[in-house]
Design a protein around this motif. Structure first.
Motif, mmCIF file in Angstrom:
data_model
loop_
_atom_site.group_PDB
_atom_site.id
_atom_site.type_symbol
_atom_site.label_atom_id
_atom_site.label_comp_id
_atom_site.label_asym_id
_atom_site.label_seq_id
_atom_site.Cartn_x
_atom_site.Cartn_y
_atom_site.Cartn_z
ATOM 1 N N GLN A 1 0.929 -1.100 0.121
ATOM 2 C CA GLN A 1 -0.037 -0.093 -0.066
ATOM 3 C C GLN A 1 0.820 1.281 0.034
ATOM 4 O O GLN A 1 0.563 2.321 -0.506
ATOM 5 C CB GLN A 1 -1.006 0.012 1.199
ATOM 6 C CG GLN A 1 -2.161 -1.043 1.117
ATOM 7 C CD GLN A 1 -2.861 -1.312 2.351
ATOM 8 O OE1 GLN A 1 -2.355 -0.819 3.527
ATOM 9 N NE2 GLN A 1 -4.128 -2.038 2.176
ATOM 10 N N TRP A 2 1.908 1.148 0.648
ATOM 11 C CA TRP A 2 2.869 2.609 0.618
ATOM 12 C C TRP A 2 3.505 2.497 -0.639
ATOM 13 O O TRP A 2 3.758 3.624 -1.095
ATOM 14 C CB TRP A 2 4.134 2.168 1.778
ATOM 15 C CG TRP A 2 3.440 3.147 2.971
ATOM 16 C CD1 TRP A 2 3.305 2.296 4.002
ATOM 17 C CD2 TRP A 2 3.359 4.299 3.149
ATOM 18 N NE1 TRP A 2 2.963 3.282 5.236
ATOM 19 C CE2 TRP A 2 2.881 4.658 4.429
ATOM 20 C CE3 TRP A 2 3.699 5.374 2.437
ATOM 21 C CZ2 TRP A 2 2.743 5.779 5.075
ATOM 22 C CZ3 TRP A 2 3.321 6.784 2.856
ATOM 23 C CH2 TRP A 2 3.009 6.940 4.024
ATOM 24 N N ALA A 3 3.706 1.627 -1.483
ATOM 25 C CA ALA A 3 4.589 1.478 -2.828
ATOM 26 C C ALA A 3 3.120 2.179 -3.641
ATOM 27 O O ALA A 3 3.407 3.166 -4.384
ATOM 28 C CB ALA A 3 4.917 0.338 -3.290
ATOM 29 N N GLN A 4 1.987 1.728 -3.226
ATOM 30 C CA GLN A 4 0.945 2.473 -4.186
ATOM 31 C C GLN A 4 0.921 3.703 -3.992
ATOM 32 O O GLN A 4 0.331 4.642 -4.988
ATOM 33 C CB GLN A 4 -0.320 1.491 -4.080
ATOM 34 C CG GLN A 4 -1.776 1.811 -4.815
ATOM 35 C CD GLN A 4 -2.751 1.070 -4.507
ATOM 36 O OE1 GLN A 4 -2.598 0.099 -3.886
ATOM 37 N NE2 GLN A 4 -3.823 1.366 -5.308
ATOM 38 N N ARG A 5 1.108 4.037 -2.725
ATOM 39 C CA ARG A 5 0.727 5.557 -2.302
ATOM 40 C C ARG A 5 1.717 6.516 -3.091
ATOM 41 O O ARG A 5 1.839 7.736 -3.704
ATOM 42 C CB ARG A 5 0.814 5.999 -0.930
ATOM 43 C CG ARG A 5 -0.449 5.631 -0.161
ATOM 44 C CD ARG A 5 -0.358 5.692 1.338
ATOM 45 N NE ARG A 5 -1.171 4.927 2.259
ATOM 46 C CZ ARG A 5 -0.938 3.833 2.885
ATOM 47 N NH1 ARG A 5 0.335 3.674 3.064
ATOM 48 N NH2 ARG A 5 -1.918 3.370 3.379
ATOM 49 N N ASP A 6 2.941 6.055 -3.137
ATOM 50 C CA ASP A 6 4.107 6.671 -3.821
ATOM 51 C C ASP A 6 4.182 6.427 -5.326
ATOM 52 O O ASP A 6 5.138 6.561 -5.970
ATOM 53 C CB ASP A 6 5.366 6.123 -3.080
ATOM 54 C CG ASP A 6 5.629 6.863 -1.680
ATOM 55 O OD1 ASP A 6 4.742 7.773 -1.330
ATOM 56 O OD2 ASP A 6 6.742 6.496 -1.155
ATOM 57 N N LYS A 7 3.369 5.809 -5.885
ATOM 58 C CA LYS A 7 3.307 5.527 -7.320
ATOM 59 C C LYS A 7 4.200 4.820 -7.713
ATOM 60 O O LYS A 7 4.778 4.840 -8.742
ATOM 61 C CB LYS A 7 3.027 7.013 -8.003
ATOM 62 C CG LYS A 7 2.059 7.730 -7.626
ATOM 63 C CD LYS A 7 0.608 7.358 -7.736
ATOM 64 C CE LYS A 7 -0.141 8.437 -7.305
ATOM 65 N NZ LYS A 7 -1.654 7.736 -7.320
ATOM 66 N N LEU A 8 4.648 3.700 -6.923
ATOM 67 C CA LEU A 8 5.382 2.769 -7.502
ATOM 68 C C LEU A 8 5.156 1.346 -7.865
ATOM 69 O O LEU A 8 3.767 1.329 -7.438
ATOM 70 C CB LEU A 8 6.703 2.587 -6.204
ATOM 71 C CG LEU A 8 7.245 3.908 -5.732
ATOM 72 C CD1 LEU A 8 8.204 3.705 -4.470
ATOM 73 C CD2 LEU A 8 8.049 4.386 -6.680
ATOM 74 N N ASP A 9 5.886 0.577 -8.296
ATOM 75 C CA ASP A 9 5.337 -0.884 -8.544
ATOM 76 C C ASP A 9 4.836 -1.476 -7.237
ATOM 77 O O ASP A 9 5.346 -1.083 -6.049
ATOM 78 C CB ASP A 9 6.417 -1.684 -9.125
ATOM 79 C CG ASP A 9 6.812 -1.287 -10.330
ATOM 80 O OD1 ASP A 9 6.069 -0.877 -11.231
ATOM 81 O OD2 ASP A 9 7.986 -1.624 -10.777
ATOM 82 N N THR A 10 3.731 -2.227 -7.271
ATOM 83 C CA THR A 10 3.334 -2.947 -6.137
ATOM 84 C C THR A 10 3.919 -4.232 -5.701
ATOM 85 O O THR A 10 3.564 -4.822 -4.697
ATOM 86 C CB THR A 10 1.672 -3.075 -6.056
ATOM 87 O OG1 THR A 10 1.434 -3.805 -7.088
ATOM 88 C CG2 THR A 10 0.897 -1.592 -6.304
ATOM 89 N N GLU A 11 4.943 -4.613 -6.463
ATOM 90 C CA GLU A 11 5.659 -5.696 -6.165
ATOM 91 C C GLU A 11 7.101 -5.192 -6.194
ATOM 92 O O GLU A 11 7.444 -4.308 -6.881
ATOM 93 C CB GLU A 11 5.513 -6.790 -7.247
ATOM 94 C CG GLU A 11 4.127 -7.370 -7.107
ATOM 95 C CD GLU A 11 3.685 -8.056 -5.747
ATOM 96 O OE1 GLU A 11 4.733 -8.521 -5.125
ATOM 97 O OE2 GLU A 11 2.826 -7.920 -5.213
ATOM 98 N N PRO A 12 8.162 -5.653 -5.169
ATOM 99 C CA PRO A 12 9.336 -5.352 -5.070
ATOM 100 C C PRO A 12 9.996 -5.444 -6.514
ATOM 101 O O PRO A 12 9.953 -6.465 -7.102
ATOM 102 C CB PRO A 12 10.118 -6.248 -4.079
ATOM 103 C CG PRO A 12 8.945 -6.530 -3.317
ATOM 104 C CD PRO A 12 7.685 -6.590 -4.032
#
Length: 330
Positions: free
Chosen positions: A241-252
């Motif tokens: 969810q933090w990755a999604q908030r930061d507009k990053l890939d949702t998987e590492p």
């Protein structure tokens, strides 16, 4: 990120030329006490207090970074400092270390931070007042203020990252063994779901966030679950969810072994969002390679790495970024 570059990063922290300075720079009203833990009352509210430590390289003419660290439930600033060692010159010679004191909410018999349902005090406002006081008294680099903490204190660090007032002043967030309380009991207490809704409206999507968690954590289980009548989130879901908030890939995008048992999961090349899995045998601990108060209390094994070194290096990669108005509400 490799720990071999850690000394160079620390040196760079103290040499940045274009630092954003506070009004306390060049203040000569009193000589600072270096390398001593000092406990003071909050000027704006005498019922609240915090402890600070000035590093040996502190200079009233040179803006210094701040790292503010939050203790867990039933703990104290002194115990947190003994645990994280941010005031140990082995790890820190340039950053002001700050340790706030939590309070006992009405109806409770233990100190805790804002986050759990019963903790109704405004600790975000308390944190902002601490920063106001420090910036007035000391020479602070206002672009390099960082937050860390353990357990429920780590959960509060998550709240600071999710709040548009506090994340406008704090550059990066590094909770350890986080108990990320959603602050409500919405009927899920009999059956906690994988995606526990955690209120978060940071109003920006460039927030650096690093979390550590062990597979043997029984107080804030990595898979989430019921604790203190609230459902804690699954940690890997929480990090997605933090990755999604930061507009990053949702998987590492990068996964590698930090040691033979600890694993780093980075969601972009810079490690803006990073999850460090401490290993299967690490419990509700602040990872250290030797016994510490956490491992003794939990009867668990020491970790294979030192979280403090990792955090200090990771903080060195980030300065406060202006809000990007992405209106992230995940």
């Amino acid at each position: 990120m490799r720990l071999s570059t850690f000394p160079a990063v620390l040196a760079a922290l103290g040499r940045l030329t274009y630092a954003a300075s506070s009004q306390g720079c060049n203040k000569t009203s009193a000589a600072p006490t270096l390398e001593k833990r000092v406990t003071v009352e909050l000027a704006a509210n005498k019922s609240r207090s915090f402890m600070y430590w000035l590093p040996p390289n502190y200079d009233p003419k040179t803006p210094a970074p701040i790292i503010i660290s939050y203790h867990g439930v039933r703990q104290s600033p002194t115990k947190q400092a003994n645990l994280d060692q941010f005031d140990n010159t082995r790890f820190n010679t340039d950053m002001i270390a700050v340790y706030p004191q939590a309070v006992t909410p009405p109806g409770s018999d233990e100190v805790m931070w804002q986050g759990p349902r019963k903790a109704t005090q405004d600790d975000i406002g308390f944190t902002m007042e601490i920063l106001d006081q420090l910036e007035e008294e000391f020479c602070v680099d206002t672009d390099r203020i960082y937050a860390s903490g353990k357990s429920e204190g780590a959960g509060f660090v998550g709240m600071l990252a999710c709040n548009s007032t506090s994340n406008a002043r704090i550059a990066a967030f590094a909770p350890v063994s986080g108990a990320f309380y959603p602050g409500h009991n919405d009927g899920m207490s009999d059956k906690c779901k994988d995606e526990v809704p955690v209120p978060c409206s940071p109003m920006r999507c460039n927030i650096p966030f690093l979390e550590f968690h062990g597979g043997a954590d029984f107080l804030a289980p990595i898979e989430g679950g019921l604790h203190r009548h609230e459902c804690l989130p699954d940690i890997r879901t929480y990090m997605r969810q933090w990755a999604q908030r930061d507009k990053l890939d949702t998987e590492p995008t990068e996964v590698y072994n930090l040691t033979d048992v600890a694993q780093v999961n980075k969601y972009d090349d810079k490690g803006t969002v990073t999850f460090v899995y401490d290993g299967d045998k690490v419990g509700h601990d602040w990872p250290w390679t030797v016994e510490n108060p956490d491992t003794k209390r939990a009867h668990s094994k020491p970790a294979s790495f030192n979280a403090t070194s990792y955090i200090m290096e990771w903080f060195g990669n980030f300065t406060l970024a202006p809000p990007d108005n992405c209106n992230a509400t995940v």
